[in-house]
Design a protein around this motif. Structure first.
Motif, PDB file in Angstrom:
ATOM      1  N   CYS A  60       0.828  -1.211   0.000  1.00  0.00           N
ATOM      2  CA  CYS A  60       0.000   0.000   0.000  1.00  0.00           C
ATOM      3  C   CYS A  60       0.861   1.259   0.000  1.00  0.00           C
ATOM      4  CB  CYS A  60      -0.942   0.009   1.203  1.00  0.00           C
ATOM      5  SG  CYS A  60      -2.262  -1.217   1.104  1.00  0.00           S
ATOM      6  N   THR A  61       1.936   1.234   0.775  1.00  0.00           N
ATOM      7  CA  THR A  61       2.852   2.376   0.820  1.00  0.00           C
ATOM      8  C   THR A  61       3.420   2.641  -0.564  1.00  0.00           C
ATOM      9  OG1 THR A  61       3.412   1.960   3.124  1.00  0.00           O
ATOM     10  CG2 THR A  61       5.003   3.230   1.836  1.00  0.00           C
ATOM     11  N   LEU A  62       3.883   1.586  -1.220  1.00  0.00           N
ATOM     12  CA  LEU A  62       4.482   1.747  -2.548  1.00  0.00           C
ATOM     13  C   LEU A  62       3.446   2.189  -3.573  1.00  0.00           C
ATOM     14  CD1 LEU A  62       6.863  -1.334  -2.550  1.00  0.00           C
ATOM     15  CD2 LEU A  62       7.418   1.060  -2.021  1.00  0.00           C
ATOM     16  N   LEU A  63       2.233   1.652  -3.478  1.00  0.00           N
ATOM     17  CA  LEU A  63       1.185   2.075  -4.415  1.00  0.00           C
ATOM     18  C   LEU A  63       0.768   3.519  -4.169  1.00  0.00           C
ATOM     19  CD1 LEU A  63      -0.909  -1.200  -4.596  1.00  0.00           C
ATOM     20  CD2 LEU A  63       0.399  -0.154  -6.464  1.00  0.00           C
ATOM     21  N   SER A  64       0.964   4.009  -2.948  1.00  0.00           N
ATOM     22  CA  SER A  64       0.684   5.425  -2.703  1.00  0.00           C
ATOM     23  C   SER A  64       1.743   6.283  -3.391  1.00  0.00           C
ATOM     24  CB  SER A  64       0.600   5.738  -1.207  1.00  0.00           C
ATOM     25  OG  SER A  64       1.864   5.705  -0.594  1.00  0.00           O
ATOM     26  N   TYR A  68      -1.702   5.505  -6.780  1.00  0.00           N
ATOM     27  CA  TYR A  68      -2.921   4.692  -6.791  1.00  0.00           C
ATOM     28  C   TYR A  68      -3.669   4.753  -5.468  1.00  0.00           C
ATOM     29  CZ  TYR A  68      -1.750   2.895 -11.340  1.00  0.00           C
ATOM     30  OH  TYR A  68      -1.490   2.808 -12.680  1.00  0.00           O
ATOM     31  N   LEU A  69      -2.954   4.945  -4.385  1.00  0.00           N
ATOM     32  CA  LEU A  69      -3.553   5.047  -3.060  1.00  0.00           C
ATOM     33  C   LEU A  69      -3.030   6.314  -2.402  1.00  0.00           C
ATOM     34  CD1 LEU A  69      -2.923   1.389  -1.763  1.00  0.00           C
ATOM     35  CD2 LEU A  69      -5.036   2.289  -2.741  1.00  0.00           C
ATOM     36  N   GLU A  70      -3.743   6.746  -1.360  1.00  0.00           N
ATOM     37  CA  GLU A  70      -3.201   7.829  -0.550  1.00  0.00           C
ATOM     38  C   GLU A  70      -3.454   7.508   0.914  1.00  0.00           C
ATOM     39  OE1 GLU A  70      -4.954  11.539  -1.766  1.00  0.00           O
ATOM     40  OE2 GLU A  70      -6.685  11.266  -0.503  1.00  0.00           O
ATOM     41  N   PRO A  71      -2.511   7.916   1.783  1.00  0.00           N
ATOM     42  CA  PRO A  71      -2.704   7.675   3.208  1.00  0.00           C
ATOM     43  C   PRO A  71      -3.996   8.330   3.689  1.00  0.00           C
ATOM     44  CG  PRO A  71      -0.461   8.389   2.761  1.00  0.00           C
ATOM     45  CD  PRO A  71      -1.242   8.574   1.497  1.00  0.00           C
ATOM     46  N   ASN A  72      -4.691   7.635   4.590  1.00  0.00           N
ATOM     47  CA  ASN A  72      -5.996   8.105   5.050  1.00  0.00           C
ATOM     48  C   ASN A  72      -6.130   7.854   6.555  1.00  0.00           C
ATOM     49  OD1 ASN A  72      -8.603   9.118   4.857  1.00  0.00           O
ATOM     50  ND2 ASN A  72      -9.482   7.134   4.330  1.00  0.00           N
ATOM     51  N   GLY A  73      -5.140   8.346   7.327  1.00  0.00           N
ATOM     52  CA  GLY A  73      -5.201   8.207   8.775  1.00  0.00           C
ATOM     53  C   GLY A  73      -4.720   6.855   9.253  1.00  0.00           C
ATOM     54  N   PRO A  80      -1.508   2.362   9.584  1.00  0.00           N
ATOM     55  CA  PRO A  80      -1.915   3.307   8.528  1.00  0.00           C
ATOM     56  C   PRO A  80      -3.035   2.730   7.667  1.00  0.00           C
ATOM     57  CG  PRO A  80       0.476   3.101   8.618  1.00  0.00           C
ATOM     58  CD  PRO A  80      -0.088   2.034   9.507  1.00  0.00           C
ATOM     59  N   LYS A  81      -3.950   3.618   7.265  1.00  0.00           N
ATOM     60  CA  LYS A  81      -5.032   3.255   6.342  1.00  0.00           C
ATOM     61  C   LYS A  81      -4.796   4.018   5.041  1.00  0.00           C
ATOM     62  CE  LYS A  81      -8.590   4.617   8.644  1.00  0.00           C
ATOM     63  NZ  LYS A  81      -9.951   4.859   9.130  1.00  0.00           N
ATOM     64  N   PHE A  82      -5.349   3.490   3.958  1.00  0.00           N
ATOM     65  CA  PHE A  82      -5.196   4.101   2.645  1.00  0.00           C
ATOM     66  C   PHE A  82      -6.545   4.136   1.945  1.00  0.00           C
ATOM     67  CE2 PHE A  82      -1.137   2.362   3.790  1.00  0.00           C
ATOM     68  CZ  PHE A  82      -0.216   3.277   3.305  1.00  0.00           C
ATOM     69  N   LYS A  83      -6.688   5.104   1.034  1.00  0.00           N
ATOM     70  CA  LYS A  83      -7.872   5.084   0.178  1.00  0.00           C
ATOM     71  C   LYS A  83      -7.416   5.091  -1.274  1.00  0.00           C
ATOM     72  CE  LYS A  83      -9.061   9.959  -0.243  1.00  0.00           C
ATOM     73  NZ  LYS A  83     -10.003  11.002   0.047  1.00  0.00           N
ATOM     74  N   GLU A  84      -8.207   4.434  -2.107  1.00  0.00           N
ATOM     75  CA  GLU A  84      -7.887   4.305  -3.519  1.00  0.00           C
ATOM     76  C   GLU A  84      -8.198   5.616  -4.228  1.00  0.00           C
ATOM     77  OE1 GLU A  84      -9.546   1.520  -7.106  1.00  0.00           O
ATOM     78  OE2 GLU A  84      -9.282   0.552  -5.161  1.00  0.00           O
ATOM     79  N   ILE A  85      -7.237   6.108  -5.021  1.00  0.00           N
ATOM     80  CA  ILE A  85      -7.499   7.329  -5.789  1.00  0.00           C
ATOM     81  C   ILE A  85      -7.407   7.100  -7.296  1.00  0.00           C
ATOM     82  CG2 ILE A  85      -6.975   8.998  -3.978  1.00  0.00           C
ATOM     83  CD1 ILE A  85      -4.187   9.282  -5.070  1.00  0.00           C
ATOM     84  N   LYS A  86      -6.769   6.002  -7.695  1.00  0.00           N
ATOM     85  CA  LYS A  86      -6.802   5.542  -9.082  1.00  0.00           C
ATOM     86  C   LYS A  86      -7.170   4.068  -9.016  1.00  0.00           C
ATOM     87  CE  LYS A  86      -2.704   6.636 -10.910  1.00  0.00           C
ATOM     88  NZ  LYS A  86      -1.576   7.163 -11.715  1.00  0.00           N
ATOM     89  N   PRO A  87      -8.003   3.593  -9.953  1.00  0.00           N
ATOM     90  CA  PRO A  87      -8.483   2.203  -9.854  1.00  0.00           C
ATOM     91  C   PRO A  87      -7.367   1.161  -9.941  1.00  0.00           C
ATOM     92  CG  PRO A  87      -9.214   3.210 -11.913  1.00  0.00           C
ATOM     93  CD  PRO A  87      -8.524   4.277 -11.128  1.00  0.00           C
ATOM     94  N   LEU A  88      -7.228   0.395  -8.856  1.00  0.00           N
ATOM     95  CA  LEU A  88      -6.221  -0.671  -8.816  1.00  0.00           C
ATOM     96  C   LEU A  88      -6.568  -1.805  -9.770  1.00  0.00           C
ATOM     97  CD1 LEU A  88      -5.600  -0.821  -4.979  1.00  0.00           C
ATOM     98  CD2 LEU A  88      -3.995  -0.034  -6.715  1.00  0.00           C
ATOM     99  N   LYS A  89      -7.869  -1.998 -10.005  1.00  0.00           N
ATOM    100  CA  LYS A  89      -8.267  -3.104 -10.879  1.00  0.00           C
ATOM    101  C   LYS A  89      -7.821  -2.880 -12.328  1.00  0.00           C
ATOM    102  CE  LYS A  89     -12.962  -1.475 -11.600  1.00  0.00           C
ATOM    103  NZ  LYS A  89     -13.966  -1.037 -10.710  1.00  0.00           N
ATOM    104  N   SER A  90      -7.408  -1.644 -12.646  1.00  0.00           N
ATOM    105  CA  SER A  90      -6.920  -1.373 -13.996  1.00  0.00           C
ATOM    106  C   SER A  90      -5.488  -1.866 -14.195  1.00  0.00           C
ATOM    107  CB  SER A  90      -6.987   0.127 -14.296  1.00  0.00           C
ATOM    108  OG  SER A  90      -6.055   0.847 -13.487  1.00  0.00           O
TER     109      SER A  90
END
Length: 114
Positions: A60-64, A68-73, A80-90
């Motif tokens: 998740c850290t690397l994908l941020s 593709y992801l961003e830290p979300n608290g 750490p939590k992350f939220k998807e900002i670009k579709p990972l399924k792509s």
């Protein structure tokens, strides 16, 4: 000399990590190290589930870093939590692997001052 990501330098990094940690480093070990660094609790004994969670945290850290992801608290346990900002399924599996390796290389090179 600046080390840039390519297969030869990747192999050098794997060898360096193997020597430093006295293990046979593989990609999951690298993700595990990144997860430990990001969790910030240092080296200790981790349960099997925590090890899997640390590997996932590394991914998740690397994908941020790749956007593709961003830290979300943090969750209730301080992870750490992350939220998807670009579709990972792509991402295809091979592209995901390439992005993770390239980002892991850059992250570990910086952390290890290589």
């Amino acid at each position: 000399m600046e080390m840039t990501y390519n297969e030869e330098n990747w192999d050098r990094l794997v060898l360096e990590l193997s020597k430093r940690f006295k293990v046979t480093a593989d990609f999951d070990f690298m993700l595990f190290l990144i997860g430990i660094q990001e969790l910030g609790q240092g080296m200790r004994t981790y349960s099997r589930q925590e090890k899997m969670d640390l590997i996932n945290l590394g991914k998740c850290t690397l994908l941020s870093y790749e956007g593709y992801l961003e830290p979300n608290g943090k969750d209730d346990d301080g992870w750490p939590k992350f939220k998807e900002i670009k579709p990972l399924k792509s991402l295809t599996p091979s592209l995901t692997n390439h992005l993770l390796k390239k980002s892991a290389f850059e992250y570990l090179k910086q952390q290890l001052n290589l």
